[in-house]
Design a protein around this motif. Structure first.
Motif, PDB file in Angstrom:
ATOM      1  N   ASP A  39       0.765  -1.206  -0.133  1.00 24.31           N
ATOM      2  CA  ASP A  39       0.045  -0.181   0.014  1.00 24.31           C
ATOM      3  C   ASP A  39       0.817   1.162  -0.269  1.00 24.31           C
ATOM      4  O   ASP A  39       1.181   1.798   1.035  1.00 24.31           O
ATOM      5  CB  ASP A  39      -0.892   0.078   1.432  1.00 24.31           C
ATOM      6  CG  ASP A  39      -2.043   0.933   1.009  1.00 24.31           C
ATOM      7  OD1 ASP A  39      -1.936   2.036   0.373  1.00 24.31           O
ATOM      8  OD2 ASP A  39      -3.005   0.725   1.855  1.00 24.31           O
ATOM      9  N   LEU A  40       1.331   1.721  -1.213  1.00 22.58           N
ATOM     10  CA  LEU A  40       2.431   2.632  -1.198  1.00 22.58           C
ATOM     11  C   LEU A  40       1.767   4.123  -0.808  1.00 22.58           C
ATOM     12  O   LEU A  40       2.614   5.182  -0.461  1.00 22.58           O
ATOM     13  CB  LEU A  40       2.631   3.004  -2.727  1.00 22.58           C
ATOM     14  CG  LEU A  40       3.378   1.901  -3.510  1.00 22.58           C
ATOM     15  CD1 LEU A  40       3.555   1.854  -4.732  1.00 22.58           C
ATOM     16  CD2 LEU A  40       4.587   1.339  -2.504  1.00 22.58           C
ATOM     17  N   ILE A  41       0.264   4.267  -1.066  1.00 25.47           N
ATOM     18  CA  ILE A  41      -0.263   5.548  -0.394  1.00 25.47           C
ATOM     19  C   ILE A  41      -0.220   5.519   0.960  1.00 25.47           C
ATOM     20  O   ILE A  41       0.292   6.570   1.744  1.00 25.47           O
ATOM     21  CB  ILE A  41      -1.645   5.528  -0.902  1.00 25.47           C
ATOM     22  CG1 ILE A  41      -2.055   5.624  -2.318  1.00 25.47           C
ATOM     23  CG2 ILE A  41      -2.381   6.742  -0.090  1.00 25.47           C
ATOM     24  CD1 ILE A  41      -3.207   5.770  -2.793  1.00 25.47           C
ATOM     25  N   VAL A 146       7.702  -3.547   3.929  1.00 22.38           N
ATOM     26  CA  VAL A 146       9.283  -3.915   3.070  1.00 22.38           C
ATOM     27  C   VAL A 146       9.508  -2.637   2.403  1.00 22.38           C
ATOM     28  O   VAL A 146      10.498  -2.089   2.316  1.00 22.38           O
ATOM     29  CB  VAL A 146       9.409  -5.059   2.407  1.00 22.38           C
ATOM     30  CG1 VAL A 146      10.291  -5.113   1.546  1.00 22.38           C
ATOM     31  CG2 VAL A 146       9.420  -6.291   3.423  1.00 22.38           C
ATOM     32  N   PHE A 147       8.426  -2.013   1.810  1.00 19.63           N
ATOM     33  CA  PHE A 147       8.518  -0.840   0.978  1.00 19.63           C
ATOM     34  C   PHE A 147       8.540   0.247   1.677  1.00 19.63           C
ATOM     35  O   PHE A 147       9.093   1.249   0.976  1.00 19.63           O
ATOM     36  CB  PHE A 147       7.509  -0.791   0.182  1.00 19.63           C
ATOM     37  CG  PHE A 147       7.609  -1.603  -1.290  1.00 19.63           C
ATOM     38  CD1 PHE A 147       8.074  -0.729  -2.554  1.00 19.63           C
ATOM     39  CD2 PHE A 147       7.562  -2.919  -1.349  1.00 19.63           C
ATOM     40  CE1 PHE A 147       8.205  -1.558  -3.587  1.00 19.63           C
ATOM     41  CE2 PHE A 147       7.730  -3.727  -2.646  1.00 19.63           C
ATOM     42  CZ  PHE A 147       8.148  -2.869  -3.670  1.00 19.63           C
ATOM     43  N   TYR A 148       8.398   0.446   3.025  1.00 15.19           N
ATOM     44  CA  TYR A 148       8.434   1.696   3.542  1.00 15.19           C
ATOM     45  C   TYR A 148       9.637   2.424   3.569  1.00 15.19           C
ATOM     46  O   TYR A 148       9.743   3.610   3.327  1.00 15.19           O
ATOM     47  CB  TYR A 148       7.808   1.428   4.889  1.00 15.19           C
ATOM     48  CG  TYR A 148       7.985   3.133   5.720  1.00 15.19           C
ATOM     49  CD1 TYR A 148       7.084   3.990   5.640  1.00 15.19           C
ATOM     50  CD2 TYR A 148       9.192   3.145   6.646  1.00 15.19           C
ATOM     51  CE1 TYR A 148       7.125   5.389   6.324  1.00 15.19           C
ATOM     52  CE2 TYR A 148       9.210   4.405   7.227  1.00 15.19           C
ATOM     53  CZ  TYR A 148       8.361   5.542   7.292  1.00 15.19           C
ATOM     54  OH  TYR A 148       8.479   6.775   7.612  1.00 15.19           O
ATOM     55  N   PRO A 149      10.896   1.715   4.060  1.00 14.12           N
ATOM     56  CA  PRO A 149      12.253   2.487   3.918  1.00 14.12           C
ATOM     57  C   PRO A 149      12.340   2.996   2.529  1.00 14.12           C
ATOM     58  O   PRO A 149      12.873   4.097   2.470  1.00 14.12           O
ATOM     59  CB  PRO A 149      13.153   1.406   4.245  1.00 14.12           C
ATOM     60  CG  PRO A 149      12.402   0.272   5.012  1.00 14.12           C
ATOM     61  CD  PRO A 149      10.895   0.298   4.558  1.00 14.12           C
ATOM     62  N   ALA A 150      12.259   2.479   1.433  1.00 10.27           N
ATOM     63  CA  ALA A 150      12.222   2.824   0.147  1.00 10.27           C
ATOM     64  C   ALA A 150      11.286   4.149  -0.205  1.00 10.27           C
ATOM     65  O   ALA A 150      12.033   5.211  -0.496  1.00 10.27           O
ATOM     66  CB  ALA A 150      11.935   1.969  -1.006  1.00 10.27           C
ATOM     67  N   ILE A 151      10.367   4.256   0.470  1.00 14.85           N
ATOM     68  CA  ILE A 151       9.429   5.370  -0.018  1.00 14.85           C
ATOM     69  C   ILE A 151       9.898   6.514   0.936  1.00 14.85           C
ATOM     70  O   ILE A 151       9.909   7.692   0.525  1.00 14.85           O
ATOM     71  CB  ILE A 151       8.139   5.085   0.444  1.00 14.85           C
ATOM     72  CG1 ILE A 151       7.509   4.029  -0.510  1.00 14.85           C
ATOM     73  CG2 ILE A 151       7.078   6.329   0.657  1.00 14.85           C
ATOM     74  CD1 ILE A 151       7.376   4.388  -1.987  1.00 14.85           C
ATOM     75  N   ALA A 152      10.275   6.489   2.215  1.00 19.52           N
ATOM     76  CA  ALA A 152      10.985   7.266   3.029  1.00 19.52           C
ATOM     77  C   ALA A 152      12.234   8.005   2.421  1.00 19.52           C
ATOM     78  O   ALA A 152      12.305   9.039   2.544  1.00 19.52           O
ATOM     79  CB  ALA A 152      11.298   6.686   4.373  1.00 19.52           C
ATOM     80  N   ILE A 153      13.055   7.021   1.879  1.00 18.29           N
ATOM     81  CA  ILE A 153      14.357   7.747   1.114  1.00 18.29           C
ATOM     82  C   ILE A 153      13.950   8.490   0.091  1.00 18.29           C
ATOM     83  O   ILE A 153      14.286   9.508  -0.398  1.00 18.29           O
ATOM     84  CB  ILE A 153      15.401   6.565   0.869  1.00 18.29           C
ATOM     85  CG1 ILE A 153      15.876   5.967   2.108  1.00 18.29           C
ATOM     86  CG2 ILE A 153      16.062   7.051  -0.093  1.00 18.29           C
ATOM     87  CD1 ILE A 153      16.467   4.769   2.004  1.00 18.29           C
TER      88      ILE A 153
END
Length: 175
Positions: A39-41, A146-153
């Protein structure tokens, strides 16, 4: 100038969410038993709220989340309510999150993600609504974590940074 910057980042957030929703509703045939995507949003919301809560007022989040509920054919308003509550919890933690190292922030957001998915599943069960498979929901939550760190960066790279000590947000207050 500061007001323009805030509105520019709000427009960027809406555009990013619109792109995520657009790609989510495309008719890609993943077949049965595929791994659900993140959930990228949710990830964008959490990363931006912890860095600059003044960029995402509640009314903007409400509009984006309700539109996502409509277009992604989720139970109308349930996921929106959960995400609004999570966003307000994270907004209240901003002062405490400044001292957190990055991986502690990831842990905080991961706990919120897991909690949100559990609350969503339990609410659907209590309302006797059709529930998605529990394993699928767990994989969806895991993919989001798993995707949260990439989105934060990514958010850092496009300029959504925490305020420096002594700096004021667009409302003239310390975030």
């Amino acid at each position: 100038m500061a007001v323009r910057l805030v509105w520019r980042y709000r427009a960027i957030f809406v555009a990013l969410c619109a792109a995520v929703i657009f790609f989510a509703i495309l008719p890609f045939d993943t077949g049965q038993g595929g791994v659900p995507g993140p959930d990228l949003i949710y990830c964008l919301m959490a990363a931006w709220i912890l860095r600059r809560p003044d960029y995402l007022p509640v009314w903007l989040l409400l509009g984006v989340f309700l539109l996502a509920d409509f277009l992604l054919m989720r139970p109308l308003g349930l996921w929106t309510l959960i995400l609004i509550l999570v966003s307000e919890y994270l907004r209240r933690r901003v002062d405490h999150a400044e001292a957190l190292p990055f991986w502690s922030e990831v842990g905080l957001v991961s706990a919120c993600i897991a909690g949100a998915f559990v609350v969503d599943y339990l609410a659907l069960v209590l309302l006797l609504a059709k529930t998605p498979p529990l394993l699928g929901q767990g994989l969806h939550a895991l993919a989001t974590i798993v995707f949260y760190p990439a989105i934060a960066i990514f958010s850092q790279m496009i300029g959504v940074r925490r305020l420096a000590p002594g700096e004021l947000d667009s409302l003239g207050t310390r975030a």
